[in-house]
Design an enzyme around this catalytic site. Structure first.
Site, PDB file in Angstrom:
ATOM      1  N   GLU A 187     -28.846  69.651  68.164  1.00  0.00           N
ATOM      2  CA  GLU A 187     -29.959  68.725  68.394  1.00  0.00           C
ATOM      3  C   GLU A 187     -30.367  68.610  69.854  1.00  0.00           C
ATOM      4  OE1 GLU A 187     -26.931  68.022  67.534  1.00  0.00           O
ATOM      5  OE2 GLU A 187     -26.158  66.164  68.369  1.00  0.00           O
ATOM      6  N   GLY A 240     -51.480  47.017  77.801  1.00  0.00           N
ATOM      7  CA  GLY A 240     -52.353  48.093  78.265  1.00  0.00           C
ATOM      8  C   GLY A 240     -51.673  49.445  78.116  1.00  0.00           C
ATOM      9  N   GLY A 241     -50.366  49.440  77.879  1.00  0.00           N
ATOM     10  CA  GLY A 241     -49.618  50.691  77.736  1.00  0.00           C
ATOM     11  C   GLY A 241     -49.638  51.220  76.313  1.00  0.00           C
ATOM     12  N   VAL A 242     -48.981  52.368  76.144  1.00  0.00           N
ATOM     13  CA  VAL A 242     -49.029  53.060  74.857  1.00  0.00           C
ATOM     14  C   VAL A 242     -48.346  52.255  73.749  1.00  0.00           C
ATOM     15  CG1 VAL A 242     -48.473  55.223  73.689  1.00  0.00           C
ATOM     16  CG2 VAL A 242     -48.721  55.195  76.169  1.00  0.00           C
ATOM     17  N   SER A 245     -49.984  49.116  72.480  1.00  0.00           N
ATOM     18  CA  SER A 245     -51.275  49.448  71.858  1.00  0.00           C
ATOM     19  C   SER A 245     -51.071  50.022  70.466  1.00  0.00           C
ATOM     20  CB  SER A 245     -52.035  50.469  72.709  1.00  0.00           C
ATOM     21  OG  SER A 245     -52.268  49.954  73.991  1.00  0.00           O
ATOM     22  N   LYS A 385     -40.677  58.392  71.834  1.00  0.00           N
ATOM     23  CA  LYS A 385     -41.985  58.273  72.485  1.00  0.00           C
ATOM     24  C   LYS A 385     -43.013  59.290  71.951  1.00  0.00           C
ATOM     25  CE  LYS A 385     -44.145  56.181  75.900  1.00  0.00           C
ATOM     26  NZ  LYS A 385     -44.017  54.772  76.256  1.00  0.00           N
TER      27      LYS A 385
END
Ligand code: XMP
Length: 529
Positions: A187, A240-242, A245, A385
């Site tokens: 992995e 305001g970030g990913v 949001s 992410k």
């Protein structure tokens, strides 16, 4: 006790699984979730579960195969985690990795012993057998080992598929059952063709078609959110970030008008941030958006404070106070949504072993405390992410937003060194916008993982026209990193540096010098404060 190993409510379906599922039984290895992520890369849904999940529950979930993860124990430890031997009689394909392999082989009669020497790190491994698991692999490849014990005598029950000079049973297969073991970690990225090995297990051995898509995950989450929320209201803090949001977008899809978003403008945001959030969450997604202008409050509390940790504390405290007040004013608010990702829930243990260290989350100061009194909803808690980004795109967020560089909770507060006045923050904001614009126009924004401007607490002499100036200095920081735990400064092309420098000096009043930060982490950090 929850059956998933996330720190939050289990989300495994109560009903039998219709989509292809691989379960990873978690023996505490730091890379266990990475296994799940690699399997999902094959478009097969995969989830980490407790290693002692009952056989009945496993049958009910109807997985196509099982993977037993690595773990810190030795199979000879008195308290070593075990499995029900019946697991190997279920008829399911099983892949044991490291500790998982040792446990598998030991349970099935093989012997496990301490290796002649502990193996830790890269080693060359030869493919010695023929099997769907190793199909298409080159004869020799680099693999990542991290073990003390190893399978010593496979007692004729296992066929050797791969081996190294010190570890002859690096990959094995049971003679009659679809049960495999790998002593190394497929992995981690340090293992060449590790993804191909896992793909072989999932596709060739388990027979998965690979029909799962991130959209299936969205559907599942949407259904779970609807069921849990009922007709109550959910509050979501937007930064305001990913991450926040994506959380807001999925909640909006699930419960529409029952969602209220709170965005606190603390005066420490990047240029245009507040407008972008309005545009996205009021105009595009028509959420009930509460934009709180708390600039003055923050700046008053921060006046005269220059110590970085003191700034962080104040920013964190005031944020919670402002957020809490607004949240309490929203009638019927019952749930609070948060953008916790899987790496945030992986503990940063002291005995971090090898590649596991690379999947730790960076510190996230400035979050909301549990005692806010809401029930938590964390729709991203099982995701990495890159999966969050894919989800964001699928939900209709723009590429620009989805690929944004991370921005720390305390924002420009820790990039404006020295006094935090509105005027100095404005200078920094303008300079920062120029840095990002130039990187975008040079096509470098995605090559770099984090870039920004820092306003230094020094003045330097310059000349402008006929006059002498005594003005402030902007430092430009740009780093490349996999995990934000270590980082290299980016070798920025001269013409880009030149464009940035010229524009900042010409366009930002009060700045007469620009420097480029050429320090790597460690020993420097990414932020200056
Ligand atoms: P450092 O500066 O420690 O930063 O190398 C690593 C990553 O963490 C971010 N960072 C923060 N994020 N609150 C946050 O939410 C903070 O106080 C904070 N400090 C640093 C930093 O931007 C980088 O991505």
């Amino acid at each position: 006790m929850p059956e998933t190993t996330s720190l939050v409510a289990p989300s495994l379906p109560a009903k039998p699984q219709r989509e292809e599922l691989i379960l990873v039984l978690d023996f505490g290895g730091q890379t266990a979730q990475l296994i799940a992520r690699r399997v999902r890369d094959q478009n097969v849904f995969c989830q980490l579960v407790r290693h002692d999940l009952s056989l009945d529950r496993i049958r009910e979930l109807n997985p196509k195969g099982l993977i037993l993860s690595g773990g810190p124990a030795s199979v000879y430890d008195a308290k070593a985690p075990k499995v029900d031997p019946g697991l190997f009689e279920l008829g399911l394909p099983i892949l044991g990795i490291c500790y998982g392999m040792q446990l598998t082989c030991q349970t099935l009669g093989g012997s496990v012993q301490p290796g002649t020497k502990r193996e830790f790190g890269r080693t060359i491994c030869q493919v010695t057998g023929t099997d769907p698991l190793v199909a298409g692999l080159p004869p020799s490849m680099t693999v990542w080992m991290s073990h003390g014990d190893q399978v010593h005598d496979a007692t004729g029950q296992f066929v050797q598929l791969m081996g190294t000079s010190t570890c002859p049973f690096a990959a094995v297969k049971h003679r009659t059952k679809p049960i495999y073991g790998l002593q190394f970690h497929p992995e981690v990225t340090h293992t060449e063709h590790g993804g191909a090995l896992l793909a072989n297990f999932v596709k060739q051995v388990c027979g998965c078609q690979g029909t799962w898509r991130i959209s299936s995950l969205i559907e599942r989450e949407v259904a779970a959110i609807r069921e849990r929320v009922g007709n109550k209201r959910v509050i979501c803090g937007l930064s305001g970030g990913v991450d926040s949001s994506v959380v807001a977008a999925i909640l909006y899809k699930a419960i529409g008008s029952q969602l209220s978003c709170i965005f606190v403008d603390n005066g420490l945001l990047r240029k245009g941030e507040s407008d972008k959030v309005r545009d996205r969450f009021q105009n595009h997604f028509k959420t009930d958006l509460h934009v709180i202008d708390a600039k003055d409050r923050f700046l008053n509390e921060l006046a005269g404070v220059t110590d970085p940790q003191a700034k962080r504390k104040i920013i964190g405290r005031v944020f919670i106070e402002v957020f809490r007040k607004e949240a309490e004013s929203i009638p019927d608010a019952h749930f609070l949504a948060q953008g916790t990702l899987y790496p945030d829930v992986i503990e940063s243990g002291a005995n971090v072993d090898g590649p596991a260290a690379t999947i730790k989350a960076h510190h996230n100061v400035g979050g909301l405390p549990k005692e806010l009194g809401f029930e938590l909803i964390e729709p991203l808690r099982e995701l990495f992410k890159d999966e969050v980004r894919r989800m964001g795109l699928e939900l209709g967020l723009t590429e620009e937003l989805v690929w944004r560089h991370p921005f720390p909770g305390p924002g420009l507060g820790v990039r404006c060194l020295g006094d935090l006045s509105a005027e100095r923050l404005e200078k920094l904001r303008e300079a920062d916008a120029i840095v990002l614009e130039e990187l975008r126009s040079a096509g470098l924004y995605r090559t770099i993982q984090q870039a920004f401007a820092v306003l230094l607490p020094v003045q330097s002499v310059g000349v402008m026209g006929d006059g002498r100036t005594y003005e402030e200095v902007i430092a430009v920081r740009a780093v490349q990193t996999d995990d934000f735990m270590t980082a290299d400064w980016f070798p920025m092309p001269y013409e880009v540096l030149q464009a940035i420098s010229t524009r900042i000096i010409n366009e930002v009043r009060g700045v007469n010098r620009v420097v480029y930060d050429i320090s790597s982490k460690p020993p420097s950090t990414i932020e200056w404060e």
